[in-house]
Design an enzyme around this catalytic site. Structure first.
Site, PDB file in Angstrom:
ATOM      1  N   LYS A 116       0.838  -1.197   0.000  1.00  0.00           N
ATOM      2  CA  LYS A 116       0.000   0.000   0.000  1.00  0.00           C
ATOM      3  C   LYS A 116       0.874   1.248   0.000  1.00  0.00           C
ATOM      4  CE  LYS A 116      -3.885   1.985   2.672  1.00  0.00           C
ATOM      5  NZ  LYS A 116      -4.755   1.780   3.855  1.00  0.00           N
ATOM      6  N   SER A 127      -9.645   1.770   3.082  1.00  0.00           N
ATOM      7  CA  SER A 127      -8.814   2.515   2.164  1.00  0.00           C
ATOM      8  C   SER A 127      -7.792   1.668   1.403  1.00  0.00           C
ATOM      9  CB  SER A 127      -8.056   3.595   2.953  1.00  0.00           C
ATOM     10  OG  SER A 127      -7.183   2.998   3.918  1.00  0.00           O
ATOM     11  N   SER A 166      -9.813  -0.653   7.326  1.00  0.00           N
ATOM     12  CA  SER A 166      -9.287  -0.466   5.974  1.00  0.00           C
ATOM     13  C   SER A 166      -8.577  -1.663   5.371  1.00  0.00           C
ATOM     14  CB  SER A 166      -8.346   0.740   5.938  1.00  0.00           C
ATOM     15  OG  SER A 166      -9.064   1.936   6.067  1.00  0.00           O
TER      16      SER A 166
END
EC number: 6.3.5.7
Length: 485
Positions: free
Chosen positions: A75, A150, A174
């Protein structure tokens, strides 16, 4: 793409090379990215070089670890030396970290092959990956729908087999919510189990890095590699790390030894009936496998959402104050003085959702409102943790649906932030209490969209969560199903 264990066997038997495995992943990324947009940045040359190093080790007769030569996605809010780290924000579009985060350094030390950086909601603020300044990631099961957020880019990369496993971060759900939407396994570890050094801060008392995998075993192997004490992180736990794959057996412990509590407050209004049906069937299956099931009440569970949306924005407003256009990142080009430069840089560099949360947090922390909002939220946070403590005195694991619905269409909730926030209704209390939790597939709705079940453990009970999740996973074929792309 095969599992970590299968690829490891292929590598040590010299059936395939690390370069071949990496090239296969990069080829799939090039084919799918125009449609999915999982990655902000693909580091093909670095990945091939990392793979060559693993092949050289094998050729020299050296023993390699399980993650050596395995393609991994990261990420884009974890610092990677020499590789852009944008956090999905314009304000960091040209930022190249001069240092490596602890988790990515551990991956590099293990011989893992980092394919690139995945898309996310800006500064990890969102539940759909639509808040990125660069692109909107699509759900591999239906490209018109969101992958969750996210960490939507990481979840989509694993679900579509662009990557074997991936790292995400979880502040209020997330990792688990996108794992549910994309039909993969996602684990949010105990707060402090994984170092946050080099993770760009959103809400420091809630953020935690964790793994995505297509199987429970893959997620367990990845967590094994990144967990552990780090003196660079003052919140890091100095505890011994168990072998998370040791108890991944085909059967549950003898009947009645595993007690699972269903959180009463997660059922009722707002929970999609199809999600409820799938979860109920999953619970029945766990019972057939030997688990003892009982209903447990966590009365303050429902207060998790309002509590979170005071604490998290408050911490964000403090953490994001460092982006001022002076030291690094974007700077507004036309400003006549310092204050104007600060204001214009933030106005142009931050997106709508980030600005909204900064304003909420600044208000909650301001003189005259601190006691009424932030202090009260922290007191409720303590009560939520007490509810979990009482629950774990009666059961070993808590269970509920991961998300109240399946993946929604892109653009469906962008104009209604409160509706978007409800996507994390089931996951947020876990972060407030600092507990570990895992989401794994437990069915599909009538549109063919994945449904996730969340298993919540007491502090440092990751091994138990993996054990129970693995038994459930192996008793059905959900994890074998793949999106058609």
């Amino acid at each position: 793409m095969a599992s970590i264990s299968e690829l490891h066997q292929q590598l040590i038997s010299k059936e395939r090379s690390a370069v071949e495995i990496t090239q296969e992943a990069l080829k799939r990324i090039s084919q799918l990215e125009p449609k999915l947009k999982s990655f902000i940045c693909v580091t093909a040359e670095k990945a091939i070089e990392q793979a060559r190093q693993v092949d050289a080790q094998i050729a020299a007769g050296e023993k390699i670890g399980q993650l050596a030569g395995i393609p991994i996605a990261v990420k884009d809010n974890m610092c990677t030396r020499g590789i852009p780290t944008t956090c999905g924000s314009k304000i960091l579009e040209n930022f190249i970290p001069p240092y490596e985060s602890t988790v990515t350094q551990k991956l590099l030390d293990s011989g893992a092959v980092i394919l690139g950086k995945t898309n996310l909601d800006e500064f990890a603020m969102g539940s759909s990956t639509e808040n990125s300044a660069y692109q909107v990631t699509a759900n591999p099961w239906d490209v018109e729908r969101v992958p969750g957020g996210s960490s939507g880019g990481s979840a989509a990369a694993v679900a579509s087999q662009e990557s074997v496993v991936a790292l995400g971060s979880d502040t209020g759900g997330s990792i688990r919510q996108p794992a549910s939407f994309c039909g993969v396994v996602g684990m949010k570890p105990t707060y402090g189990l994984v170092s946050r050094y080099g993770l760009v801060a959103f809400a420091s008392s809630l953020d935690q890095i964790g793994p995505f995998g297509r199987t429970v075993e893959d997620a367990a192997i990845l967590l094994q590699a990144i967990a552990g004490y780090d003196p660079k992180d003052s919140t890091s736990l100095n505890v011994s790390i168990p072998n998370y794959t040791r108890n991944l057996r085909p059967n549950l412990r003898p009947k009645g030894q595993i007690r699972i509590g269903l959180i009463k407050e997660t059922f009722g209004e707002g929970l999609d009936s199809v999600v409820n049906q799938a979860f109920t069937k999953a619970v029945e299956q766990l019972q057939e496998l030997g688990a003892e099931i009982q209903v447990i009440s966590c009365p303050r569970f429902r207060y998790g959402l309002p509590t979170y949306y005071i604490i998290a924005p408050s911490e964000a407003s403090a953490n994001l104050a460092r982006y001022d256009g002076v030291k690094y990142g974007f700077r507004a080009p036309k400003s006549e003085n310092l204050l104007e430069m600060y204001a214009q840089t933030r106005a142009e560099g931050f997106g709508t959702e980030v600005k909204r949360r900064i304003m909420i947090g600044t208000y909650a922390l301001s003189a005259g409102y601190y006691d009424a909002y932030y202090l009260k939220a922290q007191k409720v946070r303590t009560l939520i943790k007490e509810d979990f403590d009482k629950a774990f005195a009666q059961v070993d694991i808590l269970a509920c649906p991961t998300a109240p619905t399946t993946a929604f269409k892109a653009g469906e909730k962008t104009d209604d932030p409160l509706s978007m926030y409800l996507s994390d209704l089931m996951t947020i209390p876990v972060n407030l209490a600092g507990l570990p939790a895992l989401s794994l597939p437990c069915g599909f709705d009538e549109k063919g969209l994945p449904i996730g079940m969340q298993l919540i453990g007491n502090v440092l009970k990751e091994a138990l969560l993996f054990e129970v999740a693995h038994v459930y996973e192996q008793s059905n074929d959900w994890y074998k199903l793949l999106p058609r792309l």
